[in-house]
Design a protein around this motif. Sequence first.
Motif, short mmCIF file in Angstrom:
data_model
loop_
_atom_site.label_atom_id
_atom_site.label_comp_id
_atom_site.label_asym_id
_atom_site.label_seq_id
_atom_site.Cartn_x
_atom_site.Cartn_y
_atom_site.Cartn_z
N ARG A 389 68.47 88.96 -55.38
CA ARG A 389 69.83 89.52 -55.43
C ARG A 389 69.79 90.93 -56.01
O ARG A 389 70.38 91.86 -55.45
CB ARG A 389 70.73 88.62 -56.26
CG ARG A 389 72.08 89.24 -56.62
CD ARG A 389 73.05 88.22 -57.16
NE ARG A 389 73.37 87.25 -56.13
CZ ARG A 389 74.19 87.49 -55.11
NH1 ARG A 389 74.78 88.66 -55.01
NH2 ARG A 389 74.43 86.58 -54.20
N ALA A 390 69.06 91.10 -57.09
CA ALA A 390 68.98 92.42 -57.70
C ALA A 390 68.22 93.41 -56.84
O ALA A 390 68.50 94.61 -56.84
CB ALA A 390 68.32 92.30 -59.07
N ALA A 391 67.26 92.88 -56.06
CA ALA A 391 66.42 93.76 -55.25
C ALA A 391 66.94 93.94 -53.83
O ALA A 391 66.24 94.50 -52.99
CB ALA A 391 64.99 93.20 -55.21
N GLY A 392 68.16 93.46 -53.54
CA GLY A 392 68.70 93.55 -52.19
C GLY A 392 68.56 94.91 -51.54
O GLY A 392 68.04 95.03 -50.42
N PRO A 393 69.01 95.98 -52.18
CA PRO A 393 68.87 97.31 -51.55
C PRO A 393 67.43 97.67 -51.22
O PRO A 393 67.14 98.26 -50.17
CB PRO A 393 69.46 98.24 -52.61
CG PRO A 393 70.43 97.38 -53.37
CD PRO A 393 69.78 96.03 -53.44
N LEU A 394 66.50 97.28 -52.10
CA LEU A 394 65.09 97.57 -51.85
C LEU A 394 64.57 96.76 -50.66
O LEU A 394 63.82 97.27 -49.82
CB LEU A 394 64.28 97.24 -53.11
CG LEU A 394 62.76 97.40 -53.00
CD1 LEU A 394 62.40 98.85 -52.73
CD2 LEU A 394 62.09 96.91 -54.29
N ILE A 395 64.99 95.49 -50.57
CA ILE A 395 64.54 94.62 -49.48
C ILE A 395 64.96 95.20 -48.13
O ILE A 395 64.15 95.30 -47.20
CB ILE A 395 65.11 93.20 -49.66
CG1 ILE A 395 64.44 92.51 -50.86
CG2 ILE A 395 64.93 92.37 -48.39
CD1 ILE A 395 65.09 91.20 -51.24
N TYR A 396 66.22 95.59 -48.00
CA TYR A 396 66.70 96.04 -46.69
C TYR A 396 66.24 97.46 -46.36
O TYR A 396 66.07 97.80 -45.19
CB TYR A 396 68.22 95.88 -46.62
CG TYR A 396 68.57 94.43 -46.55
CD1 TYR A 396 68.43 93.72 -45.36
CD2 TYR A 396 68.96 93.72 -47.69
CE1 TYR A 396 68.68 92.37 -45.30
CE2 TYR A 396 69.22 92.37 -47.64
CZ TYR A 396 69.08 91.69 -46.44
OH TYR A 396 69.31 90.35 -46.40
N GLN A 397 66.01 98.27 -47.38
CA GLN A 397 65.41 99.58 -47.14
C GLN A 397 63.99 99.41 -46.60
O GLN A 397 63.56 100.10 -45.68
CB GLN A 397 65.40 100.40 -48.42
CG GLN A 397 64.73 101.76 -48.28
CD GLN A 397 65.53 102.72 -47.41
OE1 GLN A 397 66.68 103.03 -47.71
NE2 GLN A 397 64.93 103.16 -46.31
N THR A 398 63.27 98.41 -47.15
CA THR A 398 61.88 98.19 -46.75
C THR A 398 61.78 97.46 -45.42
O THR A 398 60.98 97.83 -44.56
CB THR A 398 61.15 97.37 -47.84
OG1 THR A 398 61.25 98.06 -49.09
CG2 THR A 398 59.69 97.18 -47.49
N ALA A 399 62.59 96.41 -45.22
CA ALA A 399 62.46 95.57 -44.02
C ALA A 399 63.11 96.18 -42.80
O ALA A 399 62.62 96.00 -41.67
CB ALA A 399 63.07 94.19 -44.29
N PRO A 403 69.51 101.87 -45.77
CA PRO A 403 69.82 102.03 -47.19
C PRO A 403 71.18 101.43 -47.56
O PRO A 403 72.04 101.22 -46.70
CB PRO A 403 69.83 103.55 -47.37
CG PRO A 403 70.28 104.07 -46.03
CD PRO A 403 69.71 103.13 -45.01
N GLY A 404 71.34 101.16 -48.85
CA GLY A 404 72.65 100.79 -49.39
C GLY A 404 73.12 99.39 -49.07
O GLY A 404 74.33 99.12 -49.15
N VAL A 405 72.23 98.46 -48.71
CA VAL A 405 72.63 97.10 -48.36
C VAL A 405 72.42 96.19 -49.56
O VAL A 405 71.31 96.11 -50.11
CB VAL A 405 71.85 96.57 -47.15
CG1 VAL A 405 72.27 95.14 -46.83
CG2 VAL A 405 72.06 97.47 -45.95
N SER A 406 73.45 95.49 -49.98
CA SER A 406 73.36 94.55 -51.10
C SER A 406 73.68 93.14 -50.59
O SER A 406 74.33 92.96 -49.57
CB SER A 406 74.34 94.92 -52.21
OG SER A 406 74.04 96.20 -52.73
N LEU A 407 73.19 92.15 -51.33
CA LEU A 407 73.54 90.77 -51.01
C LEU A 407 74.95 90.49 -51.50
O LEU A 407 75.29 90.81 -52.64
CB LEU A 407 72.55 89.82 -51.66
CG LEU A 407 71.10 89.91 -51.15
CD1 LEU A 407 70.19 89.03 -51.98
CD2 LEU A 407 71.03 89.50 -49.69
N PRO A 408 75.80 89.88 -50.66
CA PRO A 408 77.18 89.63 -51.06
C PRO A 408 77.26 88.50 -52.10
O PRO A 408 76.31 87.75 -52.29
CB PRO A 408 77.84 89.21 -49.74
CG PRO A 408 76.74 88.60 -48.96
CD PRO A 408 75.51 89.40 -49.31
N PRO A 409 78.39 88.36 -52.78
CA PRO A 409 78.56 87.23 -53.71
C PRO A 409 78.35 85.91 -52.99
O PRO A 409 78.74 85.75 -51.83
CB PRO A 409 80.00 87.39 -54.19
CG PRO A 409 80.33 88.83 -53.97
CD PRO A 409 79.57 89.25 -52.74
#
Length: 637
Positions: A389-399, A403-409
């Motif tokens: 959850r905390a690494a969401g932006p990093l995951i989607y930037q890498t995969a 950029p700028g994608v977070s996991l929703p609640p």
Amino acid sequence: MRRGWACGAVSAALAFTLSSAAASTASGAPRFSAHGSANQVYVTGLAPHARMSLVNRRGQQIPSIYNQTIPSHGYGYLRTRDGTKLAIDVRLPSDLPSEVGLPVPVPRPLAGGQYPTLIEYSGYGYADPPAPVNGIAVLANAMGFAVVDVNMRGTGCSGGAYDFFEPLQNLDGYDVIETVAHQPWVLHHKVGMMGISFGGISQLFTAQTRPPDLAAIAPLSVIDQTQTTLYPGGILNTGFAFTWAKERVHDALPASPSGGQSWAYQQIQQGDETCKDNQALHSEAVNLLGKIRTNNHYVPAVADPLSPITFVNKINVPVFLACQWTDEQTGGHCPDLAEHFTGTSRKWFTFTNGQHIDSLDPQTFNRWCDFLQLFVAQDLPANGCALTRAAGPLIYQTAMGIPGVSLPPDPIQQQPTYSGALAAFENLAPIRVLFDSGAGSGAAGQPSPGFEDSFSRFPVPGTFGRSWYMGSNGTLNDSRTGRGANRFTWNPRALPMKDFNGGTGLGSGGLWTALPKYQWNPNPSGTSVSYMTAPLSSNTVVIGAGYARVWVRSSSRNVDLQATVSEVRPDGNETFVQNGWVRADERKLDARKSRPLEPVLSLRAKDVQPLPRGRFTQVTVPLYYEGHAYRAGSRIK
């Protein structure tokens, strides 16, 4: 018989002893039968819960292969029941690279050094020590799981010879699960399976064998049948599917500077003698391209064992499965699997538009993480999903390079207790459909849906068919409007062979980026026919399959037909929805398998019939599945 199988008079070299719990005849002698084959023993006639021991001629008990020791970390080999050694690499959360700057601490093992454990299994270079080729172990590591990456037999540094999902691969998967589950560092001595694409499909083939220590499976971006991806409508898919088969042929060659998997050649150069010895049978790989050409029609004995819809009913563990209606690799027929998972009541499916990678979109990722925490780790999702959850932006930037994608609640992760989270998850509807992925919150193209809905089963309850009839001047009408015909001349050069010229994946111009640059152009006048409805008076949601039924007369005795469905908005912009295909001489339908909204082609050689000369013939073009909301004011084309 393939060379390399360990066969012989197994029964002559083995003896059996039976414990006192076994069934006996009136004279007290045990009553059972046993025979040996390929280092296996098959026993029938035992009473429930009877116990047996396998001993050699000296009366010494033969140890189970599942008691072998494999590395608790790093590279090694696992021996299957026929003696084949499979290359593996055990990856731990501590392997997460420190240079990526993770926002929270890496998960640590539980007391006693145990980890919840997942298996990722395919013919890609999963066991490559630096990192799995095309694997997603890093995501599971971030969720606190140990991951055992396994190369299928005949690939990489694994022994044996390769064939496409042969029975031995399935049994190897069984042996991998049972061996890993018996390791002292595996939490609960149960393991799950996870993976995407090849590593997702392999789960279906393995889980049908019902390994007793398999906890759950979580396949992503998979197929329902080999045929619907390889021969859609009876037409060989020379795009991704056939190219993928060519890559498997190359990867199955003995490792060398020009063939096989490059990482295996590097292992050999570095002194890996087991990897070197394991290349001995790689040259015996089945001629996969020849097999594809030979089996260009449906033969049940050949096709059904390669079609998951024929055997997923055997799977009896919890299942989480996600796939896309518009997957450019495995195709849009995966949702057909949902109704065939009759062997388990714990099953959840997510379907969305999007590409092959979109089974990892944020909403799906949350549910995937919840599922693995609940059914494999048996832990509170709020704990195991904290890092991802905390690494969401990093995951989607890498995969995805977005950029700028977070996991929703996520409501499951907000539950304070394991029992509460489990109850909340099990209360979820089995079918979840995400609509308009790429048009949700955030910037255009981010993998977020506009809205979603859930259902108790698939096909969705309450579904009804809606028909439009082709009319003059390119119209689609609510009723028949008379007789008439439209003509076009097929021109293979009218459009480029592809509507996308970038690479599959992320990076500049990549298909998995936010806004890939398609060149999707209309056919030049006279090279196709098209028909369009009047503007829709209300929003119309379509979930499922369909068909285009046409009457065809052709100067050629055989033609390949493609039907494309799209939404044309009031501003003139057009959105692709789905395709369907048929080779006209393969037009006969299978009456037993077909349903009103899902016609199924026979594709048997005996049903091939060229088009008659000089007269119209009815041809049904089955449409692959879609989940799309057509807006009021738009037209369906």
